[in-house]
Scaffold this active site. Structure first.
Site, PDB file in Angstrom:
ATOM      1  N   PRO A 115      -1.807 -25.350   0.614  1.00  0.00           N
ATOM      2  CG  PRO A 115      -2.704 -27.064  -0.675  1.00  0.00           C
ATOM      3  CD  PRO A 115      -3.092 -26.002   0.295  1.00  0.00           C
ATOM      4  CB  SER A 116      -1.542 -20.752  -0.899  1.00  0.00           C
ATOM      5  OG  SER A 116      -1.273 -19.523  -1.516  1.00  0.00           O
TER       6      SER A 116
END
Length: 326
Positions: A74-75
């Site tokens: 999800p970065s």
């Protein structure tokens, strides 16, 4: 300030500073403002673009031809690193901790669309992830490439040293006597940069850090460490304890990193309805919930102007399942 550090401009100009009039009416605080670091032209924007201006500056100074970055699927930082690489015509190697996601969505999807080479490392902890990233850099160098590992917190923090001046100049132009700044409290890079920038300008800001990841002593230690390293540069000469105007709030940590609280979900709905602000739940919604708590408790008095930094992360709203549907 910052003149000796190479920087590549990735922002088209200052991000907006907006008054939240309806939220102010709702809370009984007439001077609530938001710094819209979610409003940047490159790949949905977000706070990490400010860090990347200096990371990329160092990479190009070193004549690097490929950026390497590791993190979770999800970065936001990975998405924006892929965007910066695409903008500058560099290759980008992404090392995702965790299993392959099929089909990819949200930040993972966008990262691939922008041409990054993606490898999934499987279930590894933060220490192993760092070792695998270092090994990837070594392997690339051995093959004749010139890799740059993205993520040095000292270089990254410079982006928010610069942002403090930007916010100050906007506040002055708006006739705003800004006294409080609210930020998510996480790895300490954004926080340390903004705190140092305010200290260098002699600004009377109290910082409210809403922890989303660490216990208070760990968060403070991270920030102190980054500040200590920054202040080894002759450009920065602190004259006092820069954390004397920092308040760390733990009421939104809840079950931990990436776990929404009831208050953060409520804040997500509230600010969408009142201000059309879209808040992802890992960082931003918790910070906005913390803002509401600070106002309700009187930590931010109604007669003192406050600004919260919206650090972005909009694509995370489209990661299933959405807690906002609960």
């Amino acid at each position: 300030m910052l003149s000796s550090f190479p920087r590549v401009p990735l922002l088209s100009g200052p991000t907006p500073l907006e008054r939240m009039a309806r939220a102010g009416s709702h809370t009984g605080h007439p001077q609530l403002w938001v710094k819209r670091d979610d409003c940047m032209s490159l790949a949905f924007g977000g706070n990490k673009l400010r860090n990347l201006e200096f990371w990329l500056g160092q990479a190009l100074e070193q004549n690097s031809d490929i950026l390497v970055i590791a993190g979770a699927s999800p970065s936001n930082q990975i998405r924006l690193t892929a965007a910066a690489a695409a903008r500058m015509g560099l290759e980008c190697l992404v090392l995702y901790a965790g299993p392959d996601v099929s089909p990819p969505h949200s930040n993972h999807l966008l990262t691939g669309m922008m041409g990054a080479q993606i490898r999934c490392l499987g279930e590894v902890d933060e220490g192993m992830r760092a070792r695998l990233a270092s090994q990837a850099v070594a392997d690339l160098a051995a093959a004749g490439r010139r890799p740059y590992l993205v993520g040095d917190p000292i270089i990254g923090a410079l982006g928010y040293v610069r942002a403090a001046r930007e916010l100050h100049e906007q506040a002055v132009a708006a006739g705003l006597d800004l006294r409080h700044v609210v930020l998510p409290g996480s790895m300490g890079v954004t926080e340390a940069g903004m705190i140092l920038g305010a200290a260098m300008l002699g600004l009377p800001w109290t910082f409210h850090l809403v922890s989303v990841e660490y216990e208070a002593h760990d968060l403070e230690a991270r920030i102190r460490g980054i500040l200590a390293d920054l202040c080894r540069s002759p450009e920065f000469e602190p004259t006092h304890d820069m954390l004397d105007r920092v308040r760390i709030h733990m009421d939104q940590l809840g079950a931990g990193y990436g776990k929404p609280t009831a208050a953060s979900i409520e804040a997500g709905h509230l600010f969408a309805r009142l201000e059309a602000l879209l808040l992802e739940q890992t960082y931003v919604a918790k910070a906005f919930a913390g803002l509401l708590s600070c106002v309700a408790r009187g930590d931010i008095p109604a007669h003192e102007a406050a600004c919260i930094v919206h650090t972005g992360g909009t694509p995370a709203l489209f990661s299933p399942p959405s807690p906002l549907l609960g």
